[in-house]
Design a protein around this motif. Sequence first.
Motif, PDB file in Angstrom:
ATOM      1  N   ARG A 162       0.765  -1.352  -0.185  1.00  0.00           N
ATOM      2  CA  ARG A 162      -0.013  -0.059   0.028  1.00  0.00           C
ATOM      3  C   ARG A 162       0.904   1.357   0.020  1.00  0.00           C
ATOM      4  O   ARG A 162       0.534   2.044  -0.668  1.00  0.00           O
ATOM      5  N   THR A 163       2.030   1.286   0.843  1.00  0.00           N
ATOM      6  CA  THR A 163       2.851   2.512   0.724  1.00  0.00           C
ATOM      7  C   THR A 163       3.451   2.529  -0.445  1.00  0.00           C
ATOM      8  O   THR A 163       3.635   3.755  -0.979  1.00  0.00           O
ATOM      9  N   ALA A 164       4.326   1.485  -1.048  1.00  0.00           N
ATOM     10  CA  ALA A 164       4.973   1.368  -2.309  1.00  0.00           C
ATOM     11  C   ALA A 164       3.906   2.066  -3.334  1.00  0.00           C
ATOM     12  O   ALA A 164       4.397   2.630  -4.286  1.00  0.00           O
ATOM     13  N   GLY A 165       2.830   1.396  -3.437  1.00  0.00           N
ATOM     14  CA  GLY A 165       1.791   1.778  -4.377  1.00  0.00           C
ATOM     15  C   GLY A 165       1.304   3.134  -4.395  1.00  0.00           C
ATOM     16  O   GLY A 165       1.230   4.012  -5.448  1.00  0.00           O
ATOM     17  N   GLY A 166       1.304   3.680  -3.121  1.00  0.00           N
ATOM     18  CA  GLY A 166       1.076   5.215  -2.814  1.00  0.00           C
ATOM     19  C   GLY A 166       1.892   6.140  -3.533  1.00  0.00           C
ATOM     20  O   GLY A 166       1.753   6.990  -4.046  1.00  0.00           O
ATOM     21  N   ILE A 167       3.273   5.705  -3.224  1.00  0.00           N
ATOM     22  CA  ILE A 167       4.445   6.456  -3.763  1.00  0.00           C
ATOM     23  C   ILE A 167       4.534   6.388  -5.290  1.00  0.00           C
ATOM     24  O   ILE A 167       4.730   7.341  -5.852  1.00  0.00           O
ATOM     25  N   MET A 168       4.074   5.267  -5.965  1.00  0.00           N
ATOM     26  CA  MET A 168       4.101   5.129  -7.196  1.00  0.00           C
ATOM     27  C   MET A 168       2.965   6.085  -7.918  1.00  0.00           C
ATOM     28  O   MET A 168       3.159   6.772  -9.100  1.00  0.00           O
ATOM     29  N   LEU A 169       1.932   6.108  -7.216  1.00  0.00           N
ATOM     30  CA  LEU A 169       0.657   6.945  -7.696  1.00  0.00           C
ATOM     31  C   LEU A 169       1.117   8.181  -7.705  1.00  0.00           C
ATOM     32  O   LEU A 169       0.787   9.176  -8.465  1.00  0.00           O
ATOM     33  N   PHE A 170       1.928   8.604  -6.703  1.00  0.00           N
ATOM     34  CA  PHE A 170       2.266   9.972  -6.380  1.00  0.00           C
ATOM     35  C   PHE A 170       3.025  10.461  -7.515  1.00  0.00           C
ATOM     36  O   PHE A 170       3.120  11.778  -8.231  1.00  0.00           O
ATOM     37  N   LEU A 171       4.057   9.763  -7.794  1.00  0.00           N
ATOM     38  CA  LEU A 171       5.103  10.076  -8.882  1.00  0.00           C
ATOM     39  C   LEU A 171       4.034  10.325 -10.419  1.00  0.00           C
ATOM     40  O   LEU A 171       4.486  10.731 -11.118  1.00  0.00           O
ATOM     41  N   ILE A 172       2.942   9.201 -10.646  1.00  0.00           N
ATOM     42  CA  ILE A 172       2.261   9.507 -11.766  1.00  0.00           C
ATOM     43  C   ILE A 172       1.563  10.747 -11.804  1.00  0.00           C
ATOM     44  O   ILE A 172       1.474  11.462 -12.693  1.00  0.00           O
ATOM     45  N   ALA A 173       1.019  11.257 -10.349  1.00  0.00           N
ATOM     46  CA  ALA A 173       0.362  12.298 -10.415  1.00  0.00           C
ATOM     47  C   ALA A 173       1.414  13.505 -10.724  1.00  0.00           C
ATOM     48  O   ALA A 173       0.807  14.579 -11.373  1.00  0.00           O
ATOM     49  N   LEU A 174       2.489  13.468 -10.277  1.00  0.00           N
ATOM     50  CA  LEU A 174       3.460  14.521 -10.549  1.00  0.00           C
ATOM     51  C   LEU A 174       3.403  14.814 -12.169  1.00  0.00           C
ATOM     52  O   LEU A 174       3.648  15.813 -12.681  1.00  0.00           O
ATOM     53  N   GLU A 175       3.859  13.342 -12.838  1.00  0.00           N
ATOM     54  CA  GLU A 175       3.912  13.513 -14.246  1.00  0.00           C
ATOM     55  C   GLU A 175       2.617  14.290 -14.872  1.00  0.00           C
ATOM     56  O   GLU A 175       2.816  14.743 -15.916  1.00  0.00           O
ATOM     57  N   MET A 176       1.590  13.826 -14.356  1.00  0.00           N
ATOM     58  CA  MET A 176       0.469  14.508 -15.005  1.00  0.00           C
ATOM     59  C   MET A 176       0.197  15.903 -14.766  1.00  0.00           C
ATOM     60  O   MET A 176      -0.351  16.623 -15.586  1.00  0.00           O
ATOM     61  N   VAL A 177       0.593  16.491 -13.541  1.00  0.00           N
ATOM     62  CA  VAL A 177       0.470  17.975 -13.436  1.00  0.00           C
ATOM     63  C   VAL A 177       1.600  18.543 -14.192  1.00  0.00           C
ATOM     64  O   VAL A 177       1.322  19.711 -14.723  1.00  0.00           O
ATOM     65  N   PHE A 178       2.637  17.976 -14.442  1.00  0.00           N
ATOM     66  CA  PHE A 178       3.781  18.543 -15.483  1.00  0.00           C
ATOM     67  C   PHE A 178       3.539  18.104 -16.954  1.00  0.00           C
ATOM     68  O   PHE A 178       4.563  18.380 -17.583  1.00  0.00           O
ATOM     69  N   GLU A 179       2.645  17.287 -17.133  1.00  0.00           N
ATOM     70  CA  GLU A 179       2.380  16.713 -18.687  1.00  0.00           C
ATOM     71  C   GLU A 179       3.461  16.091 -19.063  1.00  0.00           C
ATOM     72  O   GLU A 179       3.656  15.719 -20.345  1.00  0.00           O
ATOM     73  N   LYS A 180       4.152  15.464 -18.163  1.00  0.00           N
ATOM     74  CA  LYS A 180       5.213  14.329 -18.714  1.00  0.00           C
ATOM     75  C   LYS A 180       4.580  13.073 -19.047  1.00  0.00           C
ATOM     76  O   LYS A 180       5.043  12.553 -20.086  1.00  0.00           O
ATOM     77  N   ARG A 181       3.532  12.755 -18.355  1.00  0.00           N
ATOM     78  CA  ARG A 181       2.835  11.169 -18.778  1.00  0.00           C
ATOM     79  C   ARG A 181       2.248  11.408 -20.134  1.00  0.00           C
ATOM     80  O   ARG A 181       2.479  10.373 -21.016  1.00  0.00           O
ATOM     81  N   THR A 182       1.632  12.530 -20.445  1.00  0.00           N
ATOM     82  CA  THR A 182       1.267  12.603 -21.889  1.00  0.00           C
ATOM     83  C   THR A 182       2.175  12.671 -22.976  1.00  0.00           C
ATOM     84  O   THR A 182       2.157  11.749 -24.147  1.00  0.00           O
ATOM     85  N   GLN A 183       3.337  13.427 -22.783  1.00  0.00           N
ATOM     86  CA  GLN A 183       4.549  13.469 -23.569  1.00  0.00           C
ATOM     87  C   GLN A 183       5.142  11.990 -24.010  1.00  0.00           C
ATOM     88  O   GLN A 183       5.550  11.621 -24.979  1.00  0.00           O
TER      89      GLN A 183
END
Length: 213
Positions: free
Chosen positions: A74-95
């Motif tokens: 649960r902790t590791a998954g939360g960290i992973m999701l947080f990193l995905i969220a950062l990418e979404m905010v800064f549009e890295k994921r879409t790129q």
Amino acid sequence: MLTLFLSAFVTFFVVIDPPGCAPIFAGLTRGTSTEHRRAMAFRSVMVSAGILLVFALVGERFLSAMGISLDAFRTAGGIMLFLIALEMVFEKRTQRREERAEGVRREAEAEARPLEGEDISVFPMAIPMIAGPGSIATTMLLTARAQGLTETLIVFAALGSMLLILLLSLLAAGPLMRILGHKVEAMITRILGVILAALATQFVIDGLRQSFA
């Protein structure tokens, strides 16, 4: 029950990101027939649903066999999701998704393969764009948090509802992108990223609290 459904639905929606998958799907199927696009949309959703369902059903047993506690996951998954969220905010994921989609298209052109009939349902659509590490981790996290059969079925209902919306998004990918436009899509992605960051932080807090309880 409604709160659990809404929480699971929002989490799945943010992680899988139908508004983000739609333009990628439209790019990969550009120039193909309507029948081919429809077949790829249905197949992509069905394959990804099967993958997520398998991890939802046997994921906890797999963790136990590996000696990994649910709180640690649960902790590791939360960290992973947080990193995905950062990418979404800064549009890295879409790129990154667009670069991956362009790579598939260039590979087909380099091998002189016609794009018509190219099966993009398993890769890159189902894996890793829909059933990627983030969505797999989210599925396992939510099913692990569910207490009893009723709550587990509610989580599955939320996942099924989200996948239905994803299917509709893929089927309407072309017209949808013409209506939304790039700026509106970017705004939606960033808002969803902030929501996901908050949900991911809650996952980490829950995992740490249970670990040290």
